[in-house]
Scaffold this motif. Structure first.
Motif, PDB file in Angstrom:
ATOM      1  N   ILE A 112       8.466  14.066 -10.227  1.00 18.77           N
ATOM      2  CA  ILE A 112       7.552  14.586 -11.232  1.00 18.77           C
ATOM      3  C   ILE A 112       6.907  13.398 -11.931  1.00 18.77           C
ATOM      4  O   ILE A 112       7.606  12.454 -12.327  1.00 18.77           O
ATOM      5  CB  ILE A 112       8.290  15.474 -12.249  1.00 18.77           C
ATOM      6  N   GLN A 113       5.603  13.443 -12.058  1.00 16.29           N
ATOM      7  CA  GLN A 113       4.859  12.410 -12.772  1.00 16.29           C
ATOM      8  C   GLN A 113       4.487  12.960 -14.142  1.00 16.29           C
ATOM      9  O   GLN A 113       3.822  13.991 -14.233  1.00 16.29           O
ATOM     10  CB  GLN A 113       3.588  12.048 -11.995  1.00 16.29           C
ATOM     11  N   LEU A 114       4.953  12.313 -15.193  1.00 18.85           N
ATOM     12  CA  LEU A 114       4.635  12.754 -16.547  1.00 18.85           C
ATOM     13  C   LEU A 114       3.197  12.387 -16.903  1.00 18.85           C
ATOM     14  O   LEU A 114       2.610  11.486 -16.299  1.00 18.85           O
ATOM     15  CB  LEU A 114       5.591  12.127 -17.567  1.00 18.85           C
ATOM     16  N   GLU A 115       2.678  13.045 -17.905  1.00 17.40           N
ATOM     17  CA  GLU A 115       1.315  12.759 -18.357  1.00 17.40           C
ATOM     18  C   GLU A 115       1.178  11.326 -18.861  1.00 17.40           C
ATOM     19  O   GLU A 115       0.107  10.739 -18.779  1.00 17.40           O
ATOM     20  CB  GLU A 115       0.915  13.752 -19.454  1.00 17.40           C
TER      21      GLU A 115
ATOM     22  N   GLN B 219       2.068   3.175  -8.916  1.00 13.61           N
ATOM     23  CA  GLN B 219       1.687   4.132  -7.881  1.00 13.61           C
ATOM     24  C   GLN B 219       1.845   3.543  -6.482  1.00 13.61           C
ATOM     25  O   GLN B 219       2.268   4.222  -5.562  1.00 13.61           O
ATOM     26  CB  GLN B 219       0.247   4.606  -8.111  1.00 13.61           C
ATOM     27  N   GLN B 220       1.526   2.271  -6.329  1.00 12.53           N
ATOM     28  CA  GLN B 220       1.659   1.609  -5.026  1.00 12.53           C
ATOM     29  C   GLN B 220       3.124   1.597  -4.574  1.00 12.53           C
ATOM     30  O   GLN B 220       3.424   1.819  -3.405  1.00 12.53           O
ATOM     31  CB  GLN B 220       1.107   0.187  -5.101  1.00 12.53           C
TER      32      GLN B 220
ATOM     33  N   LEU C  65       7.538   3.911  -1.185  1.00 13.70           N
ATOM     34  CA  LEU C  65       8.813   4.624  -1.100  1.00 13.70           C
ATOM     35  C   LEU C  65       8.656   5.929  -0.332  1.00 13.70           C
ATOM     36  O   LEU C  65       9.533   6.309   0.453  1.00 13.70           O
ATOM     37  CB  LEU C  65       9.357   4.901  -2.505  1.00 13.70           C
ATOM     38  N   GLU C  66       7.538   6.607  -0.528  1.00  9.43           N
ATOM     39  CA  GLU C  66       7.279   7.850   0.206  1.00  9.43           C
ATOM     40  C   GLU C  66       7.123   7.586   1.698  1.00  9.43           C
ATOM     41  O   GLU C  66       7.686   8.295   2.530  1.00  9.43           O
ATOM     42  CB  GLU C  66       6.025   8.532  -0.345  1.00  9.43           C
TER      43      GLU C  66
END
Length: 121
Positions: free
Chosen positions: A58-61, A106-107, A112-113
């Motif tokens: 989950i990415q928070l605002e 983000q990179q 990791l993904e």
């Protein structure tokens, strides 16, 4: 035969345009990806579910990354350890910044993904 073919094309177009604001002139609501998540203490926070089947978070605002910890039964800020995302033990609290937790770029999350996907194939 032409009517069946045209009907099929029309139905295909309508089903493919799910996130569009209009499909063949018909207005559709675009759903926001931001959702509310509830902690076991009853508090809540808002974030966006990211990732795919082998890697999600989950990415928070405010840019922090969060994972659900089944042991504590809480959503916790995430940390990168040994090339993987792990819960930090620090529960998410709305309006508070976590001490000792850094935002994961983000990179790094994309790498990791990619790594998680490769491990499954």
């Amino acid at each position: 035969m032409k009517i069946i073919l045209l009907t099929l094309i029309l139905l295909t177009q309508l089903s493919c345009d799910q996130n569009s604001s209009s499909a063949l002139g018909a207005k559709q609501a675009v759903q926001t990806p931001i959702k509310s998540y509830k902690q076991k203490d009853g508090s809540s926070f808002r974030g966006i579910l990211r990732g795919k089947e082998f890697f999600n978070y989950i990415q928070l605002e405010n840019g922090y990354t969060v994972l659900y910890n089944p042991k504590s039964q809480q959503y916790e800020y995430a940390q990168v350890k040994e090339g993987r995302l792990h819960p930090s033990g620090i529960p998410v609290q709305k309006g508070k910044q976590p001490k000792g937790i850094v935002k994961i770029p983000q990179q790094t999350l994309q790498q990791l993904e990619t790594d998680a996907f490769k491990k499954h194939f």
